[in-house]
Design a protein around this motif. Structure first.
Motif, PDB file in Angstrom:
ATOM      1  N   PRO A 198      -0.159 -21.988  -3.873  1.00  0.00           N
ATOM      2  CA  PRO A 198       0.944 -22.794  -4.582  1.00  0.00           C
ATOM      3  C   PRO A 198       2.179 -21.793  -4.726  1.00  0.00           C
ATOM      4  CG  PRO A 198      -0.894 -22.560  -6.229  1.00  0.00           C
ATOM      5  CD  PRO A 198      -1.386 -21.900  -4.954  1.00  0.00           C
ATOM      6  N   GLY A 199       1.933 -20.425  -5.011  1.00  0.00           N
ATOM      7  CA  GLY A 199       3.313 -19.735  -5.322  1.00  0.00           C
ATOM      8  C   GLY A 199       3.643 -19.265  -4.073  1.00  0.00           C
ATOM      9  N   ASN A 200       3.183 -19.365  -2.890  1.00  0.00           N
ATOM     10  CA  ASN A 200       3.678 -19.231  -1.450  1.00  0.00           C
ATOM     11  C   ASN A 200       3.578 -17.538  -1.229  1.00  0.00           C
ATOM     12  OD1 ASN A 200       4.341 -21.818  -0.365  1.00  0.00           O
ATOM     13  ND2 ASN A 200       5.557 -21.709  -2.040  1.00  0.00           N
ATOM     14  N   ILE A 201       4.755 -16.962  -0.712  1.00  0.00           N
ATOM     15  CA  ILE A 201       4.639 -15.701  -0.068  1.00  0.00           C
ATOM     16  C   ILE A 201       4.673 -14.859  -1.561  1.00  0.00           C
ATOM     17  CG2 ILE A 201       5.484 -13.938   1.148  1.00  0.00           C
ATOM     18  CD1 ILE A 201       6.440 -15.918   3.039  1.00  0.00           C
ATOM     19  N   ARG A 202       5.243 -14.913  -2.392  1.00  0.00           N
ATOM     20  CA  ARG A 202       5.355 -14.289  -3.648  1.00  0.00           C
ATOM     21  C   ARG A 202       4.035 -13.985  -4.520  1.00  0.00           C
ATOM     22  NH1 ARG A 202       9.370 -17.196  -6.209  1.00  0.00           N
ATOM     23  NH2 ARG A 202      10.843 -16.009  -5.215  1.00  0.00           N
ATOM     24  N   GLU A 203       3.371 -15.217  -4.490  1.00  0.00           N
ATOM     25  CA  GLU A 203       1.994 -15.011  -5.053  1.00  0.00           C
ATOM     26  C   GLU A 203       0.966 -14.277  -4.244  1.00  0.00           C
ATOM     27  OE1 GLU A 203      -1.689 -18.110  -6.706  1.00  0.00           O
ATOM     28  OE2 GLU A 203       0.032 -18.932  -5.475  1.00  0.00           O
ATOM     29  N   LEU A 204       1.105 -14.355  -2.981  1.00  0.00           N
ATOM     30  CA  LEU A 204       0.372 -13.694  -2.062  1.00  0.00           C
ATOM     31  C   LEU A 204       0.500 -12.192  -2.334  1.00  0.00           C
ATOM     32  CD1 LEU A 204      -1.529 -13.459   0.440  1.00  0.00           C
ATOM     33  CD2 LEU A 204       0.313 -13.870   1.948  1.00  0.00           C
ATOM     34  N   ARG A 205       2.204 -11.848  -2.455  1.00  0.00           N
ATOM     35  CA  ARG A 205       2.163 -10.401  -2.675  1.00  0.00           C
ATOM     36  C   ARG A 205       1.577  -9.841  -3.786  1.00  0.00           C
ATOM     37  NH1 ARG A 205       5.521  -6.352  -4.158  1.00  0.00           N
ATOM     38  NH2 ARG A 205       6.606  -5.078  -2.592  1.00  0.00           N
ATOM     39  N   ASN A 206       1.661 -10.762  -5.053  1.00  0.00           N
ATOM     40  CA  ASN A 206       1.147 -10.138  -6.073  1.00  0.00           C
ATOM     41  C   ASN A 206      -0.455 -10.039  -6.244  1.00  0.00           C
ATOM     42  OD1 ASN A 206       3.707 -10.095  -7.236  1.00  0.00           O
ATOM     43  ND2 ASN A 206       3.661 -12.164  -8.222  1.00  0.00           N
ATOM     44  N   GLU A 207      -0.931 -11.060  -5.433  1.00  0.00           N
ATOM     45  CA  GLU A 207      -2.420 -10.997  -5.251  1.00  0.00           C
ATOM     46  C   GLU A 207      -2.802  -9.569  -4.354  1.00  0.00           C
ATOM     47  OE1 GLU A 207      -6.480 -11.928  -5.840  1.00  0.00           O
ATOM     48  OE2 GLU A 207      -4.618 -12.816  -6.712  1.00  0.00           O
ATOM     49  N   ILE A 208      -2.138  -9.479  -3.485  1.00  0.00           N
ATOM     50  CA  ILE A 208      -2.549  -8.161  -2.565  1.00  0.00           C
ATOM     51  C   ILE A 208      -2.046  -6.928  -3.369  1.00  0.00           C
ATOM     52  CG2 ILE A 208      -1.750  -6.752  -0.494  1.00  0.00           C
ATOM     53  CD1 ILE A 208      -1.560  -9.459   0.751  1.00  0.00           C
ATOM     54  N   ALA A 209      -1.188  -6.958  -4.129  1.00  0.00           N
ATOM     55  CA  ALA A 209      -0.947  -5.581  -4.933  1.00  0.00           C
ATOM     56  C   ALA A 209      -1.962  -5.686  -5.920  1.00  0.00           C
ATOM     57  CB  ALA A 209       0.332  -6.015  -5.561  1.00  0.00           C
ATOM     58  N   ARG A 210      -2.389  -6.790  -6.825  1.00  0.00           N
ATOM     59  CA  ARG A 210      -3.572  -6.430  -7.639  1.00  0.00           C
ATOM     60  C   ARG A 210      -4.883  -6.047  -6.997  1.00  0.00           C
ATOM     61  NH1 ARG A 210      -7.992  -9.447  -8.692  1.00  0.00           N
ATOM     62  NH2 ARG A 210      -8.726  -9.273 -10.889  1.00  0.00           N
ATOM     63  N   ALA A 211      -5.227  -6.665  -5.761  1.00  0.00           N
ATOM     64  CA  ALA A 211      -6.415  -6.167  -5.114  1.00  0.00           C
ATOM     65  C   ALA A 211      -6.435  -4.658  -4.875  1.00  0.00           C
ATOM     66  CB  ALA A 211      -6.499  -6.989  -3.821  1.00  0.00           C
ATOM     67  N   ILE A 212      -5.196  -4.152  -4.248  1.00  0.00           N
ATOM     68  CA  ILE A 212      -5.269  -2.659  -4.024  1.00  0.00           C
ATOM     69  C   ILE A 212      -5.081  -1.786  -5.107  1.00  0.00           C
ATOM     70  CG2 ILE A 212      -3.395  -1.112  -3.054  1.00  0.00           C
ATOM     71  CD1 ILE A 212      -2.111  -2.842  -1.118  1.00  0.00           C
ATOM     72  N   ALA A 213      -4.756  -2.206  -6.139  1.00  0.00           N
ATOM     73  CA  ALA A 213      -4.684  -1.276  -7.585  1.00  0.00           C
ATOM     74  C   ALA A 213      -6.252  -1.476  -7.897  1.00  0.00           C
ATOM     75  CB  ALA A 213      -3.982  -2.158  -8.616  1.00  0.00           C
TER      76      ALA A 213
ATOM     77  N   GLY B 118       0.795  -1.349   0.011  1.00  0.00           N
ATOM     78  CA  GLY B 118      -0.015   0.048  -0.021  1.00  0.00           C
ATOM     79  C   GLY B 118       1.022   1.067   0.064  1.00  0.00           C
ATOM     80  N   ALA B 119       1.875   1.290   0.736  1.00  0.00           N
ATOM     81  CA  ALA B 119       2.894   2.365   0.822  1.00  0.00           C
ATOM     82  C   ALA B 119       3.540   2.625  -0.500  1.00  0.00           C
ATOM     83  CB  ALA B 119       3.682   2.254   2.079  1.00  0.00           C
ATOM     84  N   GLU B 120       3.936   1.417  -1.126  1.00  0.00           N
ATOM     85  CA  GLU B 120       4.572   1.543  -2.339  1.00  0.00           C
ATOM     86  C   GLU B 120       3.791   2.050  -3.466  1.00  0.00           C
ATOM     87  OE1 GLU B 120       5.911  -2.393  -3.144  1.00  0.00           O
ATOM     88  OE2 GLU B 120       7.502  -2.540  -1.450  1.00  0.00           O
ATOM     89  N   LEU B 121       2.283   1.712  -3.354  1.00  0.00           N
ATOM     90  CA  LEU B 121       1.369   2.056  -4.525  1.00  0.00           C
ATOM     91  C   LEU B 121       0.731   3.478  -4.348  1.00  0.00           C
ATOM     92  CD1 LEU B 121      -0.228  -1.106  -5.355  1.00  0.00           C
ATOM     93  CD2 LEU B 121       1.817  -0.308  -6.342  1.00  0.00           C
ATOM     94  N   GLY B 122       1.195   4.114  -3.090  1.00  0.00           N
ATOM     95  CA  GLY B 122       0.620   5.382  -2.713  1.00  0.00           C
ATOM     96  C   GLY B 122      -0.807   5.281  -2.146  1.00  0.00           C
ATOM     97  N   ARG B 123      -1.140   3.952  -1.328  1.00  0.00           N
ATOM     98  CA  ARG B 123      -2.265   3.885  -0.751  1.00  0.00           C
ATOM     99  C   ARG B 123      -2.068   3.433   0.772  1.00  0.00           C
ATOM    100  NH1 ARG B 123      -6.353   1.949  -4.464  1.00  0.00           N
ATOM    101  NH2 ARG B 123      -7.835   1.700  -2.664  1.00  0.00           N
ATOM    102  N   PRO B 124      -1.539   4.147   1.294  1.00  0.00           N
ATOM    103  CA  PRO B 124      -1.090   3.763   2.848  1.00  0.00           C
ATOM    104  C   PRO B 124      -2.052   3.324   3.752  1.00  0.00           C
ATOM    105  CG  PRO B 124      -0.805   6.184   2.522  1.00  0.00           C
ATOM    106  CD  PRO B 124      -1.305   5.602   1.146  1.00  0.00           C
ATOM    107  N   ASP B 125      -3.222   3.637   3.462  1.00  0.00           N
ATOM    108  CA  ASP B 125      -4.380   3.525   4.422  1.00  0.00           C
ATOM    109  C   ASP B 125      -5.201   2.290   3.856  1.00  0.00           C
ATOM    110  OD1 ASP B 125      -4.203   5.656   5.821  1.00  0.00           O
ATOM    111  OD2 ASP B 125      -5.391   7.031   4.624  1.00  0.00           O
TER     112      ASP B 125
END
Length: 485
Positions: free
Chosen positions: A381-396, A357-364
């Motif tokens: 199946p992609g573990n933390i890397r897949e989780l991170r990408n999913e969260i980035a997509r959802a925030i966007a 969120g901080a990286e994408l300008g959505r700190p809240d």
């Protein structure tokens, strides 16, 4: 163009538009991505924008990637330089590594996860190098009081990679893993970290380094799967001036640069038998022989290796040397996949939401309870890397700072719905066995509502139609059972 302060910038230089766009799609969730089709356009872009990392194809009209990156090194020395090419160009790349100051060499066809990880590591290395240079300058030029403060800053920087900073829930299986790693960190033993891709093996290796007596030394990383043998040998062991065409000066390898510190060899299970022989000799003798050198150079390093492969099985199959296996596996630590520590998903997800969120300008940005429940129900199946990408997509794509389940990908929603549906249909224990008839019926109704909403990505019109309800009726039932939407 004004860049967000918290979003690093990447320039992709490639004369193939499809390749440009493929790299843009891979990187644009984490970085501000610029593209250029040739060296002239790339120069113009770099004159107008602060570029953190440049990814350059080796084969371009007019200039090769190495020659252009040599120019970049001279004009923009702080920009991290990465070249992309095929095996056929490896000799040219080796010759240009030192001359152009190339940080990494990525082979075609590149893998999106590896490309993204390489650029992330490049930005991290750039930031750490800037901090280290600044702190060392302060140490050399400051008064005793300021030197003491700077030493405290260095200690704080090392604490970033403390075992306690590895995110996990109380009672997590990672507690035992970190306990073992913390105990062995104090001893100068080689460590082999096993685990699937994306489980955080490098983070654990960094924690081992910074908890060891070698913490003041360098921690250097090399992905053994990303390079052919000739390039990997030069990168790790170095080469001498004149060793091959284009070797204009001595190039110290990572083992020499990590003298007194730690070398992290990622994906060591991908190395060839020929390279394994050379690596074994280095580990046995405690010295490296740079390419073209007449005499070996002593090195004092600790080796932490990692792989997602079953190395014992590869030893039995004759694909990995048994003597090298026992040399690197002084202590073996296995990092369990995320699906085997589901309790860790919630704290990891919350931390990733804060960071991304901080990286994408959505700190809240934050996760709703329903979204978090969906994340915890997916096997990752992609573990933390897949989780991170999913969260980035959802925030966007989320319209609100509170991320609802609707913002998650269909893959995650269907995975969660599939688990709920399978549990309801194949395991009688998933259905309520106690309580009054009314309470049991309520529990089943809530389960059906949840499964239907998940399957339709929380589209209330489609869900209501399938269940034979009006939208008002569906909303009433969702409110009754505490389902968000």
């Amino acid at each position: 163009m004004n860049l967000p302060d918290n979003l690093p910038s990447v320039l992709v230089v490639d004369d193939e538009v499809r390749s440009q766009e493929a790299m843009r799609r891979t990187l644009d969730e984490d970085f501000m991505v610029f593209t250029a089709s040739d060296a002239d356009a790339a120069r113009l872009c770099m004159e107008r924008n602060p570029i953190s990392v440049i990814l350059c194809d080796q084969r371009m009209p007019g200039l090769t990637g190495v020659l252009f990156l040599k120019e970049v090194r001279e004009r923009w020395p702080d920009t991290v330089r990465i070249v992309i090419s095929g095996y056929t160009d490896s000799e040219d790349i080796i010759a240009g590594i030192n001359e152009a100051g190339i940080y990494q060499y990525i082979l075609k066809p590149w893998v999106p996860d590896h490309l993204l990880a390489t650029v992330r590591n490049a930005v991290e290395a750039q930031n750490l190098q800037r901090d280290t240079n600044r702190l060392h300058l302060e140490l050399r030029t400051s008064t005793p009081v300021l030197r003491q403060r700077t030493q405290a800053k260095l200690s704080k920087a090392r604490s970033v990679f403390d075992f306690d900073r590895i995110e996990r829930a109380p009672g997590s299986p990672l507690d035992a893993v970190c306990e073992v790693a913390m105990r062995v960190a104090r001893y100068d033993l080689s460590v082999l970290v096993l685990g699937e891709s994306g489980t955080g093996k490098e983070l654990l290796a960094r924690a081992v380094h910074y908890a060891s007596p070698r913490a003041a030394g360098a921690f250097v990383v090399e992905n053994c799967a990303a390079m052919p043998d000739t390039l990997l040998e030069s990168e790790l062991f170095g080469h001498k001036r004149g060793a091959f065409t284009g070797a204009y000066e001595d190039h110290p390898g990572l083992f020499q640069r990590a003298h007194g510190g730690t070398v992290f060899l990622d994906e060591i299970g991908e190395t060839s038998p020929a390279f394994q022989v050379r690596l074994l000799r280095v580990l046995q003798e405690g010295e490296v022989r740079p390419v073209g050198a007449a005499h070996p150079v002593p090195v004092d390093v600790r080796v932490v290796a990692a792989t997602h492969r079953d190395l014992e099985q590869r030893v039995r199959e004759g694909l990995f040397r048994e003597d090298l296996y026992y040399r690197i596996a002084g202590i073996t630590i296995t990092v369990p996949p995320l699906r085997e520590r589901a309790g860790d998903i919630a704290p990891i997800a919350r931390r990733l939401v804060r960071e991304v969120g901080a990286e994408l300008g959505r700190p809240d940005a934050s996760l709703s309870d329903e979204a978090l429940a969906c994340l915890m129900g997916y096997p990752w199946p992609g573990n933390i890397r897949e989780l991170r990408n999913e969260i980035a997509r959802a925030i966007a794509i989320s319209d609100s700072d509170a991320i609802a389940a609707q913002s998650l990908s269909s893959r995650v929603l269907h995975g969660q719905a599939g688990l709920a549906s399978a549990a309801a249909s194949t395991h009688g224990s998933a259905l309520p066995r106690t309580g009054t008839l009314s309470e049991r019926l309520d529990a089943i109704e809530a389960m059906v509502l949840r499964e239907t909403l998940l399957r339709h990505r929380w589209n209330k019109t489609r869900s209501a139609t399938e269940l034979g309800l009006s939208r008002v009726g569906l909303r009433g039932k969702m409110a009754r059972f505490g389902l968000e939407g």
